[in-house]
Design an enzyme around this catalytic site. Structure first.
Site, short mmCIF file in Angstrom:
data_model
loop_
_atom_site.label_atom_id
_atom_site.label_comp_id
_atom_site.label_asym_id
_atom_site.label_seq_id
_atom_site.Cartn_x
_atom_site.Cartn_y
_atom_site.Cartn_z
N CYS A 201 9.77 -102.37 -36.06
CA CYS A 201 10.94 -102.10 -36.90
C CYS A 201 11.15 -103.21 -37.91
O CYS A 201 11.74 -103.01 -38.96
CB CYS A 201 12.18 -101.93 -36.02
SG CYS A 201 12.69 -103.44 -35.21
N CYS A 354 1.07 -111.60 -46.05
CA CYS A 354 1.48 -112.13 -44.75
C CYS A 354 0.24 -112.22 -43.87
O CYS A 354 -0.86 -111.89 -44.31
CB CYS A 354 2.56 -111.26 -44.10
SG CYS A 354 1.98 -109.63 -43.59
#
Length: 384
Positions: A201, A354
């Protein structure tokens, strides 16, 4: 409909105040005082006090379960409050186990024992943690935790009520290595060997009320198992789509992994393997965006005027001379932008990076929504 035998014996009769509290259960056909007494004597451990654990714990406490264990090593953060309904703003930075325990005791008012396990369940402690409980509800948010729960519960012959939510989608099922009548099935029977961690999430978002729908379903399955009422989701995968409010049922048969798995090892319908303290991983590494590079590399020749936004937990290695700014996902969501990003023209290119290419996708979505038109999420942070 085929009910399983009750998981919990009647350990002692119901007290008059408990009968009064449970009056609406006692009116249910096929339930009655005996089933309620089984709940009062039941010992249930819930893995995760987050998006799924919150509603599951609340409904199990309200239903009359006598002992609830809570396993979680995290603290409450503001971004949890959109879905983790056991906690409030005043609980920020408190241990989730403590916040949840206080809320449950206040809700129940008496007759409930809460056991806090403030730690991360893993392969070294899972069996000891689960021992002494009748049932485990798994609302964890990583594959590592799920497989550790599954292995420990299988060794103990203990049922697992499992659920996950990611984005708009959820899944619920029951695993039990010692199920009667040849119905034994476990999490690895369906999903195969443990995969790498995937989306959560934190990287792709989750609809808060969807956690409530799936977490409530976990409580329903737990109550049915404990009391021997209803038809539990053993041998069935319940798939929830919040976009349509539809629940679909997929029959499972161990060890036929192909029943729900797609080629390449990804999960079944909507690829919803994950939860976070009920909302978690859902797949492998994302494809690289066109024109940027493949996972593990970023083209050395970046477009003119590009800004690299690094949302990784570790700083990225970028080509010399590249303009790079570090940013936090939650800060981006709040509109709290680093100066170099806030000053970057809305039509100038941005590449988001990332460690594994997961957080960068979520950040790219946020930046696009904030008005930048040329945003590309890259793969992992090894930039060449």
């Amino acid at each position: 409909m085929t009910s399983l035998p009750p998981l919990v014996p009647v350990r002692e009769p119901l007290a008059p105040d408990e009968r009064r509290r449970a009056a609406r259960h006692l009116l249910l056909g096929g339930f009655g005082p005996e089933a309620q007494a089984r709940l009062a004597g039941a010992r249930v451990v819930v893995i995760g006090a987050g998006g799924l654990g919150s509603p599951a714990l609340q409904y199990l406490a309200a239903a009359g379960v006598g002992t609830l264990g809570i396993v979680d090593d995290d603290v409450v953060a503001p971004s949890n409050l959109q879905r983790q309904i056991l906690h409030g703003p005043a609980d920020a930075e408190r241990a989730k186990t403590a916040s949840a325990a206080d809320a449950l005791r206040a809700q129940r008012g008496g007759g409930l024992t809460v056991v806090e396990h403030r730690l991360r369940l893993d392969t070294t402690n899972a069996r000891d943690l689960l021992t002494g409980y009748d049932l485990v509800v798994d609302g964890s948010d990583t594959f590592a935790t799920r497989y550790a729960v599954s292995d420990a519960a299988a060794a103990l012959g203990m049922p697992v009520v499992w659920g996950t939510v990611l984005g708009w989608d959820g899944q619920v099922s029951v695993w039990w290595s010692a199920a009667p009548d040849g119905r034994a099935i476990t999490y690895p029977d369906v999903f195969g060997p443990q995969p790498p961690e995937g989306d959560s999430c934190e990287t792709v978002g989750v609809l808060g009320p969807a956690c409530g729908a799936v977490g409530s379903a976990l409580a329903v399955e737990a109550v049915k198992l404990l009391t021997g009422t209803g038809d539990v989701a053993l041998g069935r995968l319940l798939v929830y789509d919040a976009r349509t409010s539809a629940w679909d049922t997929i029959p499972l048969a161990a060890p036929e992994i192909a029943a729900v798995a797609r080629p390449g090892g990804d999960a079944g319908p909507e690829d919803v393997r994950g939860a976070e303290a009920g909302t978690g991983p859902a797949g492998g590494a994302p494809p690289a965006p066109a024109g940027v590079g493949t996972p593990g590399t970023l083209a050395a020749r970046l477009p003119d005027g590009v800004l690299v936004v690094d949302v990784g937990r570790l700083p990225a290695n970028v080509p010399e001379g590249t303009l790079v700014v570090r940013a936090d996902l939650e800060a981006l969501a709040a509109g709290d932008l680093p100066a170099a990003l806030a000053d970057h023209p809305s039509d100038a290119p941005i590449v988001v990076v990332c460690e594994r290419g997961l957080r960068s996708r979520g950040a790219a979505t946020l930046l696009t929504d904030l008005g930048w038109s040329d945003v590309s999420p890259a793969g992992p942070l090894v930039l060449a």
